[in-house]
Design a protein around this motif. Structure first.
Motif, short mmCIF file in Angstrom:
data_model
loop_
_atom_site.label_atom_id
_atom_site.label_comp_id
_atom_site.label_asym_id
_atom_site.label_seq_id
_atom_site.Cartn_x
_atom_site.Cartn_y
_atom_site.Cartn_z
N LYS A 27 -44.20 23.11 -29.51
CA LYS A 27 -43.65 21.79 -29.83
C LYS A 27 -42.48 21.30 -29.25
O LYS A 27 -42.58 20.10 -28.75
CB LYS A 27 -43.54 21.75 -31.24
N LYS A 28 -41.57 22.22 -28.85
CA LYS A 28 -40.28 21.91 -28.32
C LYS A 28 -40.71 21.47 -26.75
O LYS A 28 -39.76 20.63 -26.01
CB LYS A 28 -39.50 22.82 -28.17
N MET A 29 -41.78 21.84 -26.07
CA MET A 29 -42.07 21.76 -24.75
C MET A 29 -42.89 20.42 -24.51
O MET A 29 -43.34 19.96 -23.51
CB MET A 29 -42.99 22.78 -24.13
N THR A 30 -43.30 19.87 -25.74
CA THR A 30 -44.22 18.64 -25.80
C THR A 30 -43.03 17.33 -25.63
O THR A 30 -41.82 17.17 -26.05
CB THR A 30 -44.82 18.46 -27.05
N LEU A 31 -43.59 16.43 -24.71
CA LEU A 31 -42.79 15.27 -24.37
C LEU A 31 -42.77 14.32 -25.77
O LEU A 31 -44.15 14.34 -25.98
CB LEU A 31 -43.36 14.29 -23.06
N MET A 32 -41.87 13.85 -26.22
CA MET A 32 -42.00 13.17 -27.49
C MET A 32 -41.76 11.60 -27.18
O MET A 32 -41.33 10.94 -26.25
CB MET A 32 -40.70 13.63 -28.26
N LYS A 33 -42.04 10.80 -28.20
CA LYS A 33 -41.82 9.41 -28.13
C LYS A 33 -40.33 9.13 -28.77
O LYS A 33 -39.89 9.87 -29.73
CB LYS A 33 -43.00 8.93 -29.17
N PHE A 34 -40.16 7.78 -28.47
CA PHE A 34 -38.80 7.20 -28.85
C PHE A 34 -38.47 7.34 -30.41
O PHE A 34 -37.41 7.92 -30.79
CB PHE A 34 -38.42 5.92 -28.38
N GLN A 35 -39.45 7.38 -31.15
CA GLN A 35 -39.15 7.15 -32.68
C GLN A 35 -39.04 8.44 -33.26
O GLN A 35 -38.57 8.35 -34.33
CB GLN A 35 -40.28 6.28 -33.26
N GLN A 39 -31.41 11.22 -33.65
CA GLN A 39 -30.52 9.85 -33.23
C GLN A 39 -29.66 9.82 -31.97
O GLN A 39 -29.28 9.06 -31.27
CB GLN A 39 -29.46 9.44 -34.62
N TYR A 40 -29.10 11.02 -31.70
CA TYR A 40 -28.16 11.15 -30.53
C TYR A 40 -28.65 10.98 -29.25
O TYR A 40 -28.17 10.80 -28.28
CB TYR A 40 -27.40 12.56 -30.66
N MET A 41 -30.02 11.06 -29.46
CA MET A 41 -31.03 10.85 -28.04
C MET A 41 -31.26 9.36 -27.92
O MET A 41 -32.06 9.23 -26.64
CB MET A 41 -31.89 11.76 -27.98
N LYS A 42 -31.24 8.76 -28.71
CA LYS A 42 -31.74 7.23 -28.61
C LYS A 42 -30.80 6.40 -28.21
O LYS A 42 -29.85 5.91 -28.73
CB LYS A 42 -32.22 6.83 -30.39
N ASP A 43 -30.97 5.97 -26.96
CA ASP A 43 -30.32 5.27 -26.18
C ASP A 43 -30.92 3.98 -25.38
O ASP A 43 -30.31 2.81 -25.50
CB ASP A 43 -29.62 6.15 -24.99
N ASN A 44 -32.20 4.25 -25.11
CA ASN A 44 -32.84 2.91 -24.62
C ASN A 44 -34.06 2.61 -25.22
O ASN A 44 -35.09 3.55 -25.11
CB ASN A 44 -33.00 3.11 -23.07
N GLU A 45 -34.19 1.83 -26.25
CA GLU A 45 -35.28 1.52 -27.17
C GLU A 45 -36.74 0.89 -26.40
O GLU A 45 -37.63 0.92 -26.93
CB GLU A 45 -34.96 0.63 -28.43
N PHE A 46 -36.32 0.55 -25.19
CA PHE A 46 -37.41 0.10 -24.37
C PHE A 46 -38.08 1.12 -23.63
O PHE A 46 -39.27 0.82 -23.14
CB PHE A 46 -36.88 -1.15 -23.58
N ILE A 47 -37.72 2.25 -23.35
CA ILE A 47 -38.45 3.48 -23.14
C ILE A 47 -39.15 4.40 -24.27
O ILE A 47 -38.39 4.88 -24.92
CB ILE A 47 -37.62 3.99 -22.14
N LEU A 253 -16.41 5.97 -27.60
CA LEU A 253 -16.62 5.26 -26.43
C LEU A 253 -17.83 5.41 -25.91
O LEU A 253 -18.14 4.71 -24.70
CB LEU A 253 -15.51 4.89 -25.38
N SER A 254 -18.46 6.40 -26.06
CA SER A 254 -19.63 6.87 -25.29
C SER A 254 -20.92 6.34 -26.20
O SER A 254 -21.90 6.94 -25.72
CB SER A 254 -19.68 8.25 -25.26
N ALA A 255 -20.82 5.78 -27.13
CA ALA A 255 -22.06 5.25 -28.02
C ALA A 255 -22.59 4.34 -27.15
O ALA A 255 -22.14 3.55 -26.32
CB ALA A 255 -21.44 4.88 -29.49
N PRO A 256 -24.10 4.20 -27.55
CA PRO A 256 -24.95 3.16 -26.65
C PRO A 256 -24.42 1.72 -26.78
O PRO A 256 -24.37 0.92 -25.90
CB PRO A 256 -26.14 3.11 -27.37
#
Length: 364
Positions: A27-35, A39-47, A253-256
Motif C-alpha cells: 500500500k505504501k509503495m502504491t502511487l496515490m491520488k491527491f484526495q 494534509q501536509y502533502m497537499k500542495d498543488n490541487e491541479f496535479i 511561512l512555508s504553507a502553500p
C-alpha cells in the motif's frame, strides 16, 4: 490435540500478521491520488495523481529511477547540478588563471557584431603587447574567435591573467548547492511529515544561497577598483540572503498559501542587483564586455521571472487538471528556467572576468 490446535492457531495468526505487513508495504509503495494524501502533502490541487506517500526510505531513494509526478522535478535539477559539477571540474583542471577552455567557451558564445566589437576593444587595450600575434582576416566568425584567443594568450604571457578565482567558485558552489538541495527535496520529502518539513525548508534555503552567491563574482570583478562599493554591495546582499533564509525556515511561512510571498521574496533578492548593475554601467560605460555581460544578465532575469510566473500561476495544469501530472506541469517548467537562468549568469560572469583580466590596473 489441544496443543496441536493452539500451534495451528498461532501459526495462522503469524501468517495473517505477515500478510498484513506485506499488504501494508504494498500500500505504501502504491502511487496515490491527491484526495488520498495527508494534509501536509497537499500542495498543488491541479496535479491529481501519481504521488508517492510515506514510502519506506529505501524505496523513496530508488524512486529516483521510477516514474511518478516528481521524476522530472528531480532530474531537471539533478542534470543542472551535473552541468555545474562539470564546469567546476573544468575550472579546477585549468592550468592558467581563469583562462583556457572556460574563457574560450565564453568568448565563442559572443557572436556576430558583439564578438567583433569585443575583439576590437581588446585590440585597443593591448596593441603594444600583441605585435607578434598573427591576425587572421576578419572574414569569418571562427577567425574572429581565433583572434580573441590569440590576444588573450598574449595577455597571459604579460601577466594580465592574475585575478582571484574564488568569487567564480563561490557562484559555482552556490549553484550546485541549490540544485542538489532541490533534487534531494523532491526525492525525499514524501517519506514522512518530518522529512517533508525539513527538506522543503532546505530547498528554500538553497534558492536563497544561489541568489546570494550569484552576486559575488560580478560585483567583485566589476568593482575591483572600488573596494568600498564592492564591500557595501556584497555585505548588503549577504545580509538580505541571511534574512531570507531565516524567514523561509519559519514553519508558518512555508504553507502553500504563502507561495506568492516566497516567489516575491526570491525575485526581490534577484532584482536587488539592479542598483549595482547601473553603477557598473556608469563606471565602465563604453566597454563592450560590460554590455555583453548585461545582455546575458537580462536573459537570466527573463528566465527567472518566467519560471517564477509558471511557479505561482500553476500553468498549464490549472487549465487541464490531471493532464500534466507526470510531465509538463508548472514546477518542472520552473526548474528548467532556473537552470537556464543559472547558465546565462555563468556566461555573464565569464565575460566580466574576461573584462577584468584585460584591465590589470585601476586607472580611475
Amino acid at each position: 490435540m489441544c496443543n496441536h490446535g493452539k500451534r495451528e492457531e498461532s501459526e495462522t495468526k503469524t501468517k495473517t500478521t505477515k500478510q498484513q505487513k506485506v499488504k501494508s508495504v504494498k500500500k505504501k509503495m502504491t502511487l496515490m491520488k491527491f484526495q488520498d494524501l495527508p494534509q501536509y502533502m497537499k500542495d498543488n490541487e491541479f496535479i491529481l495523481d501519481y504521488y508517492r506517500c510515506e514510502w519506506p526510505l529505501n524505496d523513496v531513494v530508488f524512486s529516483l529511477f521510477a516514474w511518478h509526478n516528481e521524476t522530472l522535478n528531480i532530474w531537471t535539477h539533478l542534470v543542472g547540478f551535473l552541468i555545474f559539477v562539470g564546469l567546476t571540474v573544468m575550472s579546477l583542471r585549468d592550468d592558467t588563471e581563469l583562462g583556457g577552455l572556460l574563457g574560450n567557451l565564453c568568448r565563442a558564445s559572443v557572436s556576430g557584431p558583439l564578438m567583433m566589437m569585443t575583439v576590437m576593444k581588446m585590440t585597443d587595450l593591448n596593441i603594444s603587447s600583441t605585435q607578434n600575434v598573427q591576425f587572421p582576416p576578419p572574414d569569418s566568425h571562427l577567425r574572429q574567435i581565433s583572434l580573441a584567443s590569440s590576444i588573450i594568450h598574449a595577455n597571459k604571457e604579460n601577466g594580465y591573467d592574475a585575478i582571484p578565482r574564488w568569487p567564480w567558485f563561490v557562484f559555482l558552489s552556490g549553484a550546485m548547492g541549490c540544485l542538489v538541495c532541490s533534487s534531494l527535496s523532491h526525492l525525499l520529502a514524501c517519506h514522512s511529515n518530518r522529512f517533508n518539513f525539513f527538506f522543503w525548508r532546505l530547498d528554500y534555503a538553497g534558492i536563497s544561497l544561489m541568489i546570494v552567491c550569484s552576486f559575488f563574482a560580478p560585483i567583485y570583478y566589476c568593482f575591483s577598483c572600488n573596494p568600498y562599493s564592492r564591500f557595501f554591495y556584497l555585505s548588503s546582499i549577504s545580509v538580505l540572503g541571511i534574512l531570507a533564509i531565516v524567514t523561509l525556515l519559519s514553519p508558518s511561512l512555508s504553507a502553500p498559501r504563502f507561495r506568492s510571498f516566497r516567489a516575491t521574496l526570491f525575485l526581490s533578492m534577484g532584482f536587488s542587483g539592479v542598483i549595482p548593475v547601473v553603477h557598473a554601467l556608469v563606471l565602465h560605460w563604453g566597454n563592450q564586455h560590460i554590455f555583453v555581460a548585461l545582455g546575458y544578465e537580462l536573459a537570466m532575469a527573463i528566465f527567472y521571472a518566467s519560471g517564477a510566473a509558471f511557479y505561482v500561476s500553476r500553468i498549464p495544469e490549472r487549465w487541464k487538471p490531471g493532464k500534466f501530472d507526470l510531465a509538463g506541469h508548472s514546477h518542472q517548467i520552473f526548474h528548467v528556467f532556473v537552470v537556464l537562468g543559472a547558465l546565462a549568469h555563468s556566461a555573464a560572469t565569464l565575460v566580466v572576468m574576461d573584462f577584468r583580466r584585460g584591465s590589470p590596473t585601476c586607472g580611475y
